[in-house]
Motif scaffolding. Structure first.
Motif, short mmCIF file in Angstrom:
data_model
loop_
_atom_site.label_atom_id
_atom_site.label_comp_id
_atom_site.label_asym_id
_atom_site.label_seq_id
_atom_site.Cartn_x
_atom_site.Cartn_y
_atom_site.Cartn_z
N ARG B 5 -29.31 -43.80 -25.81
CA ARG B 5 -28.46 -44.74 -25.08
C ARG B 5 -27.45 -45.38 -26.02
O ARG B 5 -27.76 -45.67 -27.18
N GLY B 6 -26.27 -45.67 -25.51
CA GLY B 6 -25.24 -46.29 -26.31
C GLY B 6 -25.49 -47.78 -26.48
O GLY B 6 -26.31 -48.37 -25.78
N LYS B 7 -24.73 -48.40 -27.41
CA LYS B 7 -24.89 -49.83 -27.68
C LYS B 7 -24.54 -50.67 -26.45
O LYS B 7 -25.22 -51.63 -26.14
N ALA B 8 -23.47 -50.25 -25.77
CA ALA B 8 -23.00 -51.04 -24.63
C ALA B 8 -24.05 -51.07 -23.52
O ALA B 8 -24.26 -52.09 -22.87
N TYR B 9 -24.74 -49.93 -23.35
CA TYR B 9 -25.79 -49.81 -22.33
C TYR B 9 -26.86 -50.89 -22.56
O TYR B 9 -27.24 -51.64 -21.65
N TYR B 10 -27.32 -50.97 -23.82
CA TYR B 10 -28.37 -51.95 -24.11
C TYR B 10 -27.83 -53.37 -24.14
O TYR B 10 -28.52 -54.30 -23.72
N ALA B 11 -26.59 -53.54 -24.63
CA ALA B 11 -26.02 -54.89 -24.72
C ALA B 11 -26.02 -55.57 -23.35
O ALA B 11 -26.42 -56.73 -23.22
N ARG B 12 -25.65 -54.81 -22.33
CA ARG B 12 -25.61 -55.37 -20.97
C ARG B 12 -27.01 -55.76 -20.50
O ARG B 12 -27.23 -56.83 -19.96
N LYS B 13 -27.94 -54.85 -20.78
CA LYS B 13 -29.32 -55.10 -20.32
C LYS B 13 -29.98 -56.23 -21.11
O LYS B 13 -30.75 -57.01 -20.56
N VAL B 14 -29.67 -56.29 -22.41
CA VAL B 14 -30.26 -57.34 -23.25
C VAL B 14 -29.77 -58.71 -22.77
O VAL B 14 -30.54 -59.67 -22.70
N LYS B 15 -28.49 -58.76 -22.41
CA LYS B 15 -27.92 -60.03 -21.92
C LYS B 15 -28.64 -60.46 -20.63
O LYS B 15 -29.03 -61.61 -20.48
N LYS B 16 -28.85 -59.51 -19.77
CA LYS B 16 -29.52 -59.79 -18.49
C LYS B 16 -30.96 -60.29 -18.76
O LYS B 16 -31.41 -61.26 -18.15
N ALA B 17 -31.64 -59.58 -19.68
CA ALA B 17 -33.03 -59.96 -20.01
C ALA B 17 -33.06 -61.37 -20.60
O ALA B 17 -33.93 -62.18 -20.25
N ALA B 18 -32.10 -61.69 -21.48
CA ALA B 18 -32.06 -63.02 -22.09
C ALA B 18 -31.90 -64.08 -21.01
O ALA B 18 -32.59 -65.11 -21.02
N HIS B 19 -31.00 -63.82 -20.04
CA HIS B 19 -30.80 -64.80 -18.97
C HIS B 19 -32.11 -64.99 -18.20
O HIS B 19 -32.49 -66.10 -17.88
N MET B 20 -32.77 -63.90 -17.91
CA MET B 20 -34.01 -63.98 -17.11
C MET B 20 -35.11 -64.73 -17.85
O MET B 20 -35.91 -65.43 -17.25
N LEU B 21 -35.18 -64.54 -19.16
CA LEU B 21 -36.27 -65.16 -19.91
C LEU B 21 -35.98 -66.62 -20.25
O LEU B 21 -36.90 -67.45 -20.29
N PHE B 22 -34.73 -66.93 -20.53
CA PHE B 22 -34.43 -68.30 -20.96
C PHE B 22 -34.36 -69.30 -19.80
O PHE B 22 -34.77 -70.43 -19.94
N PHE B 23 -33.81 -68.85 -18.67
CA PHE B 23 -33.61 -69.82 -17.58
C PHE B 23 -34.82 -69.89 -16.66
O PHE B 23 -35.43 -68.87 -16.33
N LYS B 24 -35.10 -71.13 -16.25
CA LYS B 24 -36.23 -71.37 -15.36
C LYS B 24 -35.88 -70.91 -13.96
O LYS B 24 -34.77 -71.18 -13.47
N ARG B 25 -36.80 -70.17 -13.34
CA ARG B 25 -36.64 -69.90 -11.92
C ARG B 25 -37.83 -70.51 -11.23
O ARG B 25 -38.94 -70.39 -11.73
N LEU B 48 -36.53 -55.36 -24.18
CA LEU B 48 -37.13 -56.58 -24.71
C LEU B 48 -37.32 -56.48 -26.22
O LEU B 48 -37.20 -57.47 -26.95
N LYS B 49 -37.61 -55.26 -26.70
CA LYS B 49 -37.78 -55.07 -28.15
C LYS B 49 -36.45 -55.31 -28.86
O LYS B 49 -36.41 -55.93 -29.93
N VAL B 50 -35.36 -54.82 -28.24
CA VAL B 50 -34.03 -55.05 -28.83
C VAL B 50 -33.74 -56.55 -28.85
O VAL B 50 -33.30 -57.11 -29.86
#
Lengths: 260, 206
Positions: B5-25, B48-50
């Motif tokens: 996978r390319g860097k951009a592929y993971y960058a987008r997903k990592v950003k999404k994961a960070a939002h999901m983990l940091f913000f309270k739902r 998540l490892k990234v």
């Protein structure tokens, strides 16, 4: 009550207390070793000649079974500690009591990895909020809509009765319930239903207080499966049963379906 | 599907994961594995490892928590199972990663001087440690009255009441209908219970 019957009643109560204590162990609320098993067996043996009725013999069997469950819990306790390198809970408790709070806090800090979380308002959230606000109907319109419903004249002021007036009204309703029930119970809907929707809501509102203040009990008729109200002879100060909440929707459509 | 996978592929997903983990739902931060899988895709563990690697320099880490019942946790923590020679180590708690909850937690620990920035007093922390310790010692559940009695030995009544309410509200402990306290979701996520018990047992007053 004759002396013999009184003696039997006391003996049954002793057995029931034994069963309750053993059940506490089973529920994990009591240390299995806090139960003096030998003494209890002695009591059960001592009482056994008194039992003649099948109910009493069954109670006796339940007591023996309950004691055996305590012995099982004790044996599991011993087995677990003998087969595994167990950290003794009593020792842990001793330790916690002995350590000074400051020292304990420092120990805790070295094992604590707090969750990191964020709370932040973003431009996008504000934009969504504004969009929602612009589409939200005004309360004035919503209230007018409610007034337009046939019989829906219940104003909020009517519902928020003053405390004293409320008590009087609840008591009046309780008297009415006692009259209607005549020692039994009255179906909930039959009791709260009135000619108009607003009056029905008012009665349901007061009935909820009547049940909360323990003037009456809300139950389910096991045969018909419908809610029934049973008035108490006098309101209890401390409810014995565990309190549960029952939500009874009382929409205009609900009222109409019961009225028809 | 490409193997690498390319860097951009993971960058987008990592950003999404960070939002999901940091913000309270709802009322809890973090996210369930199945939620991450749905939002990020089946390779969410890799994502998540990234993220974990990116968080490392900030002294943060992504933590996987299997929310087992309090009594089961206490049994696992207080008992050290014997491992026969040649056998594998102790069984990891939980099952599929989708059933776990994921949080971002502090990788290291806080200094005592940092406590006040987090709104904690040293006696609050001591009370929390005592409550958790007692619940663990009692096998994962302890009557509220017993916990209160233990805390009252060293803290004023009002602080005990306020403390317990705070711990309950924050999720460090839970209370059932019978008035029994148990380990809450936040304790399972934040506290290294085994290390805490070991420290308690090895502690010697100077």
């Amino acid at each position: 009550m004759p002396k013999g019957r009184r003696h039997l009643k006391k003996a049954r109560e002793r057995l029931e207390r034994i069963i309750e204590a053993c059940e506490e162990v089973e529920a994990g609320r009591l240390d299995p070793f806090a139960i003096p098993v030998e003494e209890l067996i002695e009591v059960v043996r001592e009482l056994f000649p008194l039992w003649e009725e099948p109910e009493d013999l069954s109670l006796d069997a339940r007591a023996v079974e309950a004691i055996s469950s305590v012995i099982r819990a004790q044996s599991e306790w011993v087995k677990e500690r003998s087969t595994r390198l167990y950290m003794d809970p009593f020792l842990v408790e001793e330790r916690i009591s002995a350590i000074e709070p400051e020292a304990l806090a420092l120990l805790f800090l070295s094992t604590w990895h707090p969750i990191v979380e964020l709370e932040q308002m973003t431009l996008l959230s504000l934009e969504l909020g504004m969009k929602y606000w612009s589409e939200l109907p005004s309360r004035e319109k919503a209230e007018v809509g409610l007034e337009e419903l046939p019989g829906a004249g219940m104003a909020i002021e009517e519902a928020t009765l003053e405390e004293e007036r409320m008590e009087e009204e609840v008591e009046a309703l309780w008297m009415e319930l006692k009259q209607k029930a005549q020692g039994g119970s009255v179906p909930y809907w039959e009791f709260v239903m009135a000619d108009t929707y607003s009056e029905t809501v008012r009665r349901a509102y007061l009935t909820s207080f009547m049940v909360s203040y323990d003037y009456a009990k809300l139950d389910v008729d096991p045969l018909k499966g419908e809610l029934v109200l049973k008035p108490r002879r006098k309101p209890r100060k401390r409810p014995k049963e565990r309190a549960t909440s029952v939500v009874i929707p009382i929409s205009y459509e609900e009222w109409e379906s019961h009225a028809s | 599907m490409p193997a690498r996978r390319g860097k951009a592929y993971y960058a987008r997903k990592v950003k999404k994961a960070a939002h999901m983990l940091f913000f309270k739902r709802h009322y809890r931060p973090g996210a369930w594995g199945w939620e991450l899988k749905k939002a990020i895709g089946p390779d969410y563990i890799r994502v998540l490892k990234v993220l974990d690697g990116l968080l490392r320099p900030l002294d943060l880490t992504v933590k996987q928590v299997f929310e087992l019942p309090s009594q089961e946790v206490a049994r696992e923590i207080t008992a050290v199972p014997e491992v026969p020679e040649g056998a594998e180590g102790p069984r990891e708690a939980g099952g599929s990663p989708d059933e776990a909850r994921y949080y971002v937690v502090l990788r290291g620990t806080l200094e005592p001087s940092e406590l006040k920035y987090c709104g904690w007093r040293v006696d609050d922390i001591a009370a929390l440690a005592m409550s958790i310790g007692l619940i663990l010692a009692r096998g994962g559940k302890a009557p509220r009255a017993d916990v209160e009695a233990l805390l009252k030995e060293k803290l004023p009544d009002w602080r005990v009441r306020a403390g317990l309410e705070r711990f309950l509200k924050a999720g460090y402990i839970g209370e059932d209908e019978g008035g029994m306290l148990y380990l809450g979701w936040r304790t399972l996520a934040e506290v290294d219970l085994k290390a805490l018990l070991n420290l308690l047992m090895r502690y010697e007053a100077s």
